[in-house]
Design a protein around this motif. Structure first.
Motif, PDB file in Angstrom:
ATOM      1  N   VAL A 350       0.839  -1.201   0.000  1.00  0.00           N
ATOM      2  CA  VAL A 350       0.000   0.000   0.000  1.00  0.00           C
ATOM      3  C   VAL A 350       0.871   1.247   0.000  1.00  0.00           C
ATOM      4  N   ASP A 351       0.476   2.214  -0.822  1.00  0.00           N
ATOM      5  CA  ASP A 351       1.166   3.490  -0.877  1.00  0.00           C
ATOM      6  C   ASP A 351       0.187   4.544  -0.381  1.00  0.00           C
ATOM      7  N   MET A 352       0.700   5.605   0.229  1.00  0.00           N
ATOM      8  CA  MET A 352      -0.215   6.694   0.583  1.00  0.00           C
ATOM      9  C   MET A 352       0.514   8.023   0.607  1.00  0.00           C
ATOM     10  N   ASP A 353      -0.261   9.083   0.641  1.00  0.00           N
ATOM     11  CA  ASP A 353       0.308  10.420   0.543  1.00  0.00           C
ATOM     12  C   ASP A 353       1.082  10.810   1.795  1.00  0.00           C
ATOM     13  N   VAL A 354       2.278  11.304   1.605  1.00  0.00           N
ATOM     14  CA  VAL A 354       3.031  11.857   2.725  1.00  0.00           C
ATOM     15  C   VAL A 354       3.520  13.258   2.362  1.00  0.00           C
ATOM     16  N   MET A 355       2.877  13.843   1.351  1.00  0.00           N
ATOM     17  CA  MET A 355       3.288  15.187   0.921  1.00  0.00           C
ATOM     18  C   MET A 355       2.197  16.212   1.240  1.00  0.00           C
ATOM     19  N   ASN A 356       1.203  15.799   1.992  1.00  0.00           N
ATOM     20  CA  ASN A 356       0.098  16.693   2.330  1.00  0.00           C
ATOM     21  C   ASN A 356      -0.573  17.255   1.079  1.00  0.00           C
ATOM     22  N   ARG A 357      -0.774  16.391   0.123  1.00  0.00           N
ATOM     23  CA  ARG A 357      -1.417  16.819  -1.121  1.00  0.00           C
ATOM     24  C   ARG A 357      -2.923  16.907  -0.931  1.00  0.00           C
ATOM     25  N   ARG A 358      -3.531  17.707  -1.758  1.00  0.00           N
ATOM     26  CA  ARG A 358      -4.988  17.767  -1.756  1.00  0.00           C
ATOM     27  C   ARG A 358      -5.536  16.488  -2.362  1.00  0.00           C
ATOM     28  N   PHE A 359      -6.757  16.206  -2.049  1.00  0.00           N
ATOM     29  CA  PHE A 359      -7.361  14.942  -2.485  1.00  0.00           C
ATOM     30  C   PHE A 359      -7.218  14.705  -3.983  1.00  0.00           C
ATOM     31  N   LYS A 360      -7.538  15.720  -4.741  1.00  0.00           N
ATOM     32  CA  LYS A 360      -7.490  15.587  -6.194  1.00  0.00           C
ATOM     33  C   LYS A 360      -6.065  15.247  -6.662  1.00  0.00           C
ATOM     34  N   ASP A 361      -5.124  15.881  -6.046  1.00  0.00           N
ATOM     35  CA  ASP A 361      -3.734  15.631  -6.450  1.00  0.00           C
ATOM     36  C   ASP A 361      -3.248  14.252  -6.014  1.00  0.00           C
ATOM     37  N   GLN A 362      -3.870  13.733  -4.960  1.00  0.00           N
ATOM     38  CA  GLN A 362      -3.516  12.373  -4.558  1.00  0.00           C
ATOM     39  C   GLN A 362      -3.944  11.381  -5.639  1.00  0.00           C
ATOM     40  N   LEU A 363      -5.144  11.588  -6.169  1.00  0.00           N
ATOM     41  CA  LEU A 363      -5.613  10.709  -7.241  1.00  0.00           C
ATOM     42  C   LEU A 363      -4.726  10.854  -8.472  1.00  0.00           C
ATOM     43  N   LYS A 364      -4.369  12.096  -8.748  1.00  0.00           N
ATOM     44  CA  LYS A 364      -3.507  12.359  -9.888  1.00  0.00           C
ATOM     45  C   LYS A 364      -2.191  11.601  -9.714  1.00  0.00           C
ATOM     46  N   HIS A 365      -1.660  11.676  -8.514  1.00  0.00           N
ATOM     47  CA  HIS A 365      -0.400  11.001  -8.234  1.00  0.00           C
ATOM     48  C   HIS A 365      -0.541   9.484  -8.338  1.00  0.00           C
ATOM     49  N   ALA A 366      -1.635   8.973  -7.780  1.00  0.00           N
ATOM     50  CA  ALA A 366      -1.879   7.526  -7.851  1.00  0.00           C
ATOM     51  C   ALA A 366      -1.918   7.093  -9.312  1.00  0.00           C
ATOM     52  N   ASN A 367      -2.510   7.932 -10.109  1.00  0.00           N
ATOM     53  CA  ASN A 367      -2.588   7.625 -11.532  1.00  0.00           C
ATOM     54  C   ASN A 367      -1.205   7.630 -12.180  1.00  0.00           C
ATOM     55  N   SER A 368      -0.408   8.633 -11.842  1.00  0.00           N
ATOM     56  CA  SER A 368       0.872   8.745 -12.532  1.00  0.00           C
ATOM     57  C   SER A 368       1.879   7.692 -12.063  1.00  0.00           C
ATOM     58  N   VAL A 369       1.702   7.121 -10.862  1.00  0.00           N
ATOM     59  CA  VAL A 369       2.601   6.037 -10.468  1.00  0.00           C
ATOM     60  C   VAL A 369       2.013   4.665 -10.830  1.00  0.00           C
ATOM     61  N   GLY A 370       0.864   4.687 -11.509  1.00  0.00           N
ATOM     62  CA  GLY A 370       0.319   3.442 -12.028  1.00  0.00           C
ATOM     63  C   GLY A 370      -0.368   2.550 -11.006  1.00  0.00           C
ATOM     64  N   SER A 371      -0.985   3.152 -10.004  1.00  0.00           N
ATOM     65  CA  SER A 371      -1.718   2.339  -9.040  1.00  0.00           C
ATOM     66  C   SER A 371      -2.910   1.659  -9.722  1.00  0.00           C
ATOM     67  N   ASP A 372      -3.159   0.417  -9.327  1.00  0.00           N
ATOM     68  CA  ASP A 372      -4.283  -0.301  -9.915  1.00  0.00           C
ATOM     69  C   ASP A 372      -5.589   0.050  -9.204  1.00  0.00           C
ATOM     70  N   PHE A 373      -5.475   0.234  -7.891  1.00  0.00           N
ATOM     71  CA  PHE A 373      -6.671   0.546  -7.103  1.00  0.00           C
ATOM     72  C   PHE A 373      -6.380   1.698  -6.142  1.00  0.00           C
ATOM     73  N   VAL A 374      -7.406   2.491  -5.873  1.00  0.00           N
ATOM     74  CA  VAL A 374      -7.274   3.530  -4.862  1.00  0.00           C
ATOM     75  C   VAL A 374      -8.317   3.281  -3.780  1.00  0.00           C
ATOM     76  N   LEU A 375      -7.861   3.323  -2.550  1.00  0.00           N
ATOM     77  CA  LEU A 375      -8.782   3.243  -1.415  1.00  0.00           C
ATOM     78  C   LEU A 375      -9.015   4.662  -0.947  1.00  0.00           C
ATOM     79  N   ILE A 376     -10.272   4.998  -0.761  1.00  0.00           N
ATOM     80  CA  ILE A 376     -10.576   6.364  -0.336  1.00  0.00           C
ATOM     81  C   ILE A 376     -11.155   6.357   1.067  1.00  0.00           C
ATOM     82  N   LEU A 377     -10.509   7.103   1.941  1.00  0.00           N
ATOM     83  CA  LEU A 377     -10.985   7.207   3.310  1.00  0.00           C
ATOM     84  C   LEU A 377     -11.340   8.651   3.617  1.00  0.00           C
ATOM     85  N   GLY A 378     -12.646   8.941   3.599  1.00  0.00           N
ATOM     86  CA  GLY A 378     -13.122  10.267   3.962  1.00  0.00           C
ATOM     87  C   GLY A 378     -13.957  10.148   5.213  1.00  0.00           C
TER      88      GLY A 378
END
Length: 410
Positions: A350-378
């Motif tokens: 599992v990978d997760m944000d440690v750069m204090n990115r905004r939610f949208k940018d987290q998805l963007k990042h997940a996309n650019s590192v080629g994640s297959d699935f994203v778990l969203i915890l709101g």
RNA sequence: GCCUGGGUAGGGUAGCUGGACAUCCUAUGGGACUGUGGAUCCCACGACUCGGGUUCGACCCCCGACCCGGGCCCCA
């Protein structure tokens, strides 16, 4: 600012490449372990004498040496056979025979770097210690071929026996013999003829030598026998070849193989690949006697080393891709997200944000590192005790419990 | 040790028979956009391998060093 570069002839390995190297390494390990070999590890540096005592002129010039603070001459190992034999004398002399060892480590040689040749390089090798039987030679050769084919490398196997040519030049001095073997290895007939003239070698010897090295093909051994007369070494060599035939190992007999290290005594072999440039040898080995030089009893042994880096140049390992997960969260759920990630990581990657990115940018990042699935915890998910599970390829999303999410990607 | 080709941002490149701030693409970070990614736009970041020489002036010419590629030798 001073920029410090890598030392010449060395390399950095990045995660992708390390993944490939590890995957080939583990295939090799699997093979040698099934063949009954146990791993050993020796020091990166040894006393210089260990390598100069018998390895020959060639290797001495290319050794990395240094004086330690106790004024001892040390050397970074240029190869692993001598260290392993030193280890054998210290720890295995009285163990049951044969002693079957393997190693995978880096070696160092001060040479001009080139394609497939580095100053730090890796060797994967085995030593079968204690048997002088042709069965031992055949097993070791077969194992080398098996290892290479297990990673999809096709090589051309050449086998020779030093004792055959040695038998007709044994009247000459060791230095002369060594020089002759080198010329033979190079297939430099003109140079050989010139040298034989220079040292006034008997003409009968020259004649025999030239007819021996010109032999090739299936009847090589029979022809050689006619030239040299009966030798005990012949029986062993013939039996080795018989065994290889029985094991469906293809080979070419080449009495001109000399090897770069001077400690080989009988059977020698090399495996070449046509998929490399000038450095086309990917494996070399043979039978030798080294233990008596390190204070042990004389013990016949056979071994080989595979040039790991050269194998890596040839084979294209495919790594099984494990599904990758990215856990996205919000400022108010960050702490819980980290707790959940820690829990998940006991089971899956599992990978997760440690750069204090905004939610949208987290998805963007997940996309650019080629994640297959994203778990969203709101906040919503947290309150329901579940987590949103998003498939990044299809874009579909569903609400699952943590356990269900783990199951989904395993 | 020998012969040979080459070094411009992290990667890929343009420029140079000497002239002002070195081109473009990509990557990375940020923003446009405080619960839903891939597009677009904007901003930031970031290089002439190093040292001498020639010159009013050098990324460009010359010499040397370092490093990389190819070959020889040797070897895995």
């Amino acid at each position: 600012m001073v920029r410090i570069d890598r030392p010449r002839g060395t390399r950095d390995f990045l995660p992708d490449e390390m993944g490939e190297r590890r995957s080939i390494e583990s295939v090799f390990r699997g093979v040698v372990e099934r063949w009954g070999y146990g791993e050993v590890k020796t020091p990166t540096f040894e006393n210089l004498d260990l390598f100069t005592i018998k390895s020959g002129e060639g290797i001495s010039d290319e050794i990395y040496t240094f004086m330690d603070k106790g004024e001892r001459q040390m050397a970074l190992r240029p190869e692993l056979t001598a260290p392993v034999m030193r280890l054998y004398v210290e720890s295995f002399q009285v163990s049951a025979k044969p002693c079957k060892l393997f190693y995978f480590d880096n070696c160092f040689r001060y040479e001009r770097p080139q394609k497939g040749r580095f100053r730090e390089f890796w060797q994967f090798g085995v030593e079968l210690i204690g048997s002088s039987q042709p069965e031992a030679d055949a097993e070791v050769i077969t194992l080398a071929v098996e290892m290479l084919s297990s990673v999809g490398v096709k090589g051309e196997l050449h086998i020779g026996d030093l004792s055959i040519i040695r038998s007709i030049i044994e009247e000459l001095s060791p230095a002369q013999q060594s020089r002759i073997m080198r010329l033979v290895d190079k297939k430099d007939d003109a140079g050989l003829e010139y040298y034989l003239g220079e040292i006034n070698a008997p003409s009968a010897l020259c004649e025999k030598l030239f007819s021996l090295i010109s032999l090739s093909g299936r009847d090589t051994l029979k022809e050689a026998l006619k030239i040299t007369g009966d030798l005990p070494e012949f029986d062993r060599f013939r039996r080795t070849l018989e065994l290889l035939d029985a094991l469906d190992v293809e080979y070419t007999v080449d009495l001109g193989i000399a090897r770069g290290l001077d400690y080989y005594t009988g059977m020698v072999f090399e495996i070449y690949s046509n998929q490399l440039g000038a450095q086309n040898q990917i494996c070399g080995g043979g039978s030798y006697k080294l233990t008596h030089l390190f204070g042990g009893k004389e013990t016949p042994s056979t071994g080989f080393g595979i040039g790991f880096d050269r194998v890596m140049e040839i084979c294209k390992p495919r790594r099984p891709k494990t599904p990758s997960l990215y856990l996205a969260s919000f400022d108010d759920t960050r702490t819980d997200a980290m707790k959940i990630a820690k829990k998940l990581r006991k089971h899956i990657k599992v990978d997760m944000d440690v750069m204090n990115r905004r939610f949208k940018d987290q998805l963007k990042h997940a996309n650019s590192v080629g994640s297959d699935f994203v778990l969203i915890l709101g906040k919503n998910e947290l309150e329901s005790g579940k987590i949103a599970f998003k498939n990044m390829e299809s874009g579909e999303q569903e609400l699952l419990t943590i356990d269900e999410a783990i199951e989904r990607v395993q």
